[in-house]
Design a protein around this motif. Structure first.
Motif, PDB file in Angstrom:
ATOM      1  N   THR A  59     -42.406  63.024  19.450  1.00  7.14           N
ATOM      2  CA  THR A  59     -41.860  64.300  18.972  1.00  7.14           C
ATOM      3  C   THR A  59     -41.308  65.107  20.136  1.00  7.14           C
ATOM      4  O   THR A  59     -41.590  64.845  21.302  1.00  7.14           O
ATOM      5  CB  THR A  59     -42.965  65.108  18.269  1.00  7.14           C
ATOM      6  OG1 THR A  59     -43.976  65.418  19.220  1.00  7.14           O
ATOM      7  CG2 THR A  59     -43.557  64.322  17.108  1.00  7.14           C
ATOM      8  N   MET A  60     -40.543  66.135  19.799  1.00  7.47           N
ATOM      9  CA  MET A  60     -39.974  67.020  20.828  1.00  7.47           C
ATOM     10  C   MET A  60     -41.075  67.797  21.534  1.00  7.47           C
ATOM     11  O   MET A  60     -40.972  68.077  22.729  1.00  7.47           O
ATOM     12  CB  MET A  60     -38.963  67.981  20.193  1.00  7.47           C
ATOM     13  CG  MET A  60     -37.623  67.340  19.874  1.00  7.47           C
ATOM     14  SD  MET A  60     -36.871  66.627  21.344  1.00  7.47           S
ATOM     15  CE  MET A  60     -36.160  68.074  22.063  1.00  7.47           C
ATOM     16  N   GLY A  61     -42.115  68.145  20.814  1.00  4.33           N
ATOM     17  CA  GLY A  61     -43.229  68.856  21.439  1.00  4.33           C
ATOM     18  C   GLY A  61     -43.879  68.015  22.524  1.00  4.33           C
ATOM     19  O   GLY A  61     -44.218  68.513  23.605  1.00  4.33           O
ATOM     20  N   TYR A  62     -44.047  66.715  22.252  1.00  2.00           N
ATOM     21  CA  TYR A  62     -44.642  65.824  23.236  1.00  2.00           C
ATOM     22  C   TYR A  62     -43.733  65.684  24.455  1.00  2.00           C
ATOM     23  O   TYR A  62     -44.193  65.696  25.590  1.00  2.00           O
ATOM     24  CB  TYR A  62     -44.904  64.459  22.605  1.00  2.00           C
ATOM     25  CG  TYR A  62     -45.573  63.488  23.543  1.00  2.00           C
ATOM     26  CD1 TYR A  62     -46.889  63.666  23.940  1.00  2.00           C
ATOM     27  CD2 TYR A  62     -44.881  62.391  24.034  1.00  2.00           C
ATOM     28  CE1 TYR A  62     -47.499  62.777  24.795  1.00  2.00           C
ATOM     29  CE2 TYR A  62     -45.472  61.500  24.899  1.00  2.00           C
ATOM     30  CZ  TYR A  62     -46.792  61.691  25.278  1.00  2.00           C
ATOM     31  OH  TYR A  62     -47.390  60.819  26.144  1.00  2.00           O
ATOM     32  N   VAL A  63     -42.428  65.581  24.210  1.00  3.62           N
ATOM     33  CA  VAL A  63     -41.466  65.486  25.317  1.00  3.62           C
ATOM     34  C   VAL A  63     -41.505  66.763  26.152  1.00  3.62           C
ATOM     35  O   VAL A  63     -41.495  66.724  27.386  1.00  3.62           O
ATOM     36  CB  VAL A  63     -40.044  65.208  24.786  1.00  3.62           C
ATOM     37  CG1 VAL A  63     -39.009  65.330  25.885  1.00  3.62           C
ATOM     38  CG2 VAL A  63     -39.988  63.841  24.134  1.00  3.62           C
ATOM     39  N   ALA A  64     -41.578  67.936  25.486  1.00  4.67           N
ATOM     40  CA  ALA A  64     -41.631  69.208  26.212  1.00  4.67           C
ATOM     41  C   ALA A  64     -42.911  69.298  27.029  1.00  4.67           C
ATOM     42  O   ALA A  64     -42.891  69.738  28.187  1.00  4.67           O
ATOM     43  CB  ALA A  64     -41.540  70.369  25.224  1.00  4.67           C
ATOM     44  N   PHE A  65     -44.023  68.870  26.440  1.00  2.55           N
ATOM     45  CA  PHE A  65     -45.297  68.891  27.169  1.00  2.55           C
ATOM     46  C   PHE A  65     -45.240  68.000  28.402  1.00  2.55           C
ATOM     47  O   PHE A  65     -45.662  68.402  29.496  1.00  2.55           O
ATOM     48  CB  PHE A  65     -46.437  68.436  26.245  1.00  2.55           C
ATOM     49  CG  PHE A  65     -47.719  68.216  26.964  1.00  2.55           C
ATOM     50  CD1 PHE A  65     -48.496  69.298  27.379  1.00  2.55           C
ATOM     51  CD2 PHE A  65     -48.169  66.931  27.252  1.00  2.55           C
ATOM     52  CE1 PHE A  65     -49.683  69.101  28.053  1.00  2.55           C
ATOM     53  CE2 PHE A  65     -49.346  66.726  27.928  1.00  2.55           C
ATOM     54  CZ  PHE A  65     -50.114  67.811  28.332  1.00  2.55           C
ATOM     55  N   CYS A  66     -44.713  66.792  28.250  1.00  5.08           N
ATOM     56  CA  CYS A  66     -44.602  65.878  29.393  1.00  5.08           C
ATOM     57  C   CYS A  66     -43.676  66.436  30.466  1.00  5.08           C
ATOM     58  O   CYS A  66     -43.955  66.315  31.666  1.00  5.08           O
ATOM     59  CB  CYS A  66     -44.119  64.508  28.924  1.00  5.08           C
ATOM     60  SG  CYS A  66     -45.358  63.583  28.008  1.00  5.08           S
TER      61      CYS A  66
END
Length: 169
Positions: free
Chosen positions: A67-74
């Motif tokens: 998800t985009m949230g996971y990409v943003a977190f990474c």
């Protein structure tokens, strides 16, 4: 060849096949339960393989759904890590440069002390105390007489504060 001797008949009679009875009249070989166990083990292994394949497939499907949230977190974690690393390297560089400047200052102090000690020795060697004494006597200085010397006891080893003039008597 068609004839069988008595000897061969007894051999056939002595050779017996072992059977066991399961139920009323059913005859089965003793080796069959072992074969049944072998088939059961094979079925269990096949089920385990199938379960593993299904679990691997589910994990692959989960990994495919980023998800985009996971990409943003990474991305944020990577940025923080890079910032910490850069700060650490800068601090190490500052420490190294300050250590170098401290060592330069210490070597400068050592050089100044050596020069100062050499100058003191030179002055001591060039000063003739007998000539100073003769000049002092020429200018009217005299040795102190017994009554002119006043002794004070000092509590500390080498330091005394004077708050008023020394009495003349």
């Amino acid at each position: 060849m068609g004839k069988k001797t008595a000897h061969s008949k007894t051999r056939e009679a002595d050779f017996k096949t072992s059977y066991y009875v399961d139920g009323n009249t059913v005859r089965r070989l003793e080796g069959e339960p072992q074969e049944r166990r072998q088939r059961q083990i094979e079925r269990e292994e096949k089920q385990k393989r199938n379960r593993r394949r299904r679990a691997a497939r589910r994990n692959q499907e989960r990994a495919a759904h980023i998800t985009m949230g996971y990409v943003a977190f990474c991305t944020a974690a990577l940025a923080v890590t890079c910032g910490v690393c850069i700060t650490y390297i800068q601090l190490q560089s500052d420490i190294t440069s300050r250590t170098r400047s401290i060592s330069k200052l210490e070597s400068g102090i050592a050089n100044l002390r050596a020069e100062n000690d050499a100058a003191v020795k030179r002055i001591e060697l060039t000063t003739d105390l007998d000539a100073v004494k003769e000049k002092a006597i020429e200018f009217g200085m005299k040795y102190a007489k017994e009554g002119q010397i006043i002794y004070y006891s000092v509590k500390q080893d080498d330091y005394m504060d004077q708050y008023s003039d020394i009495p003349k008597e």
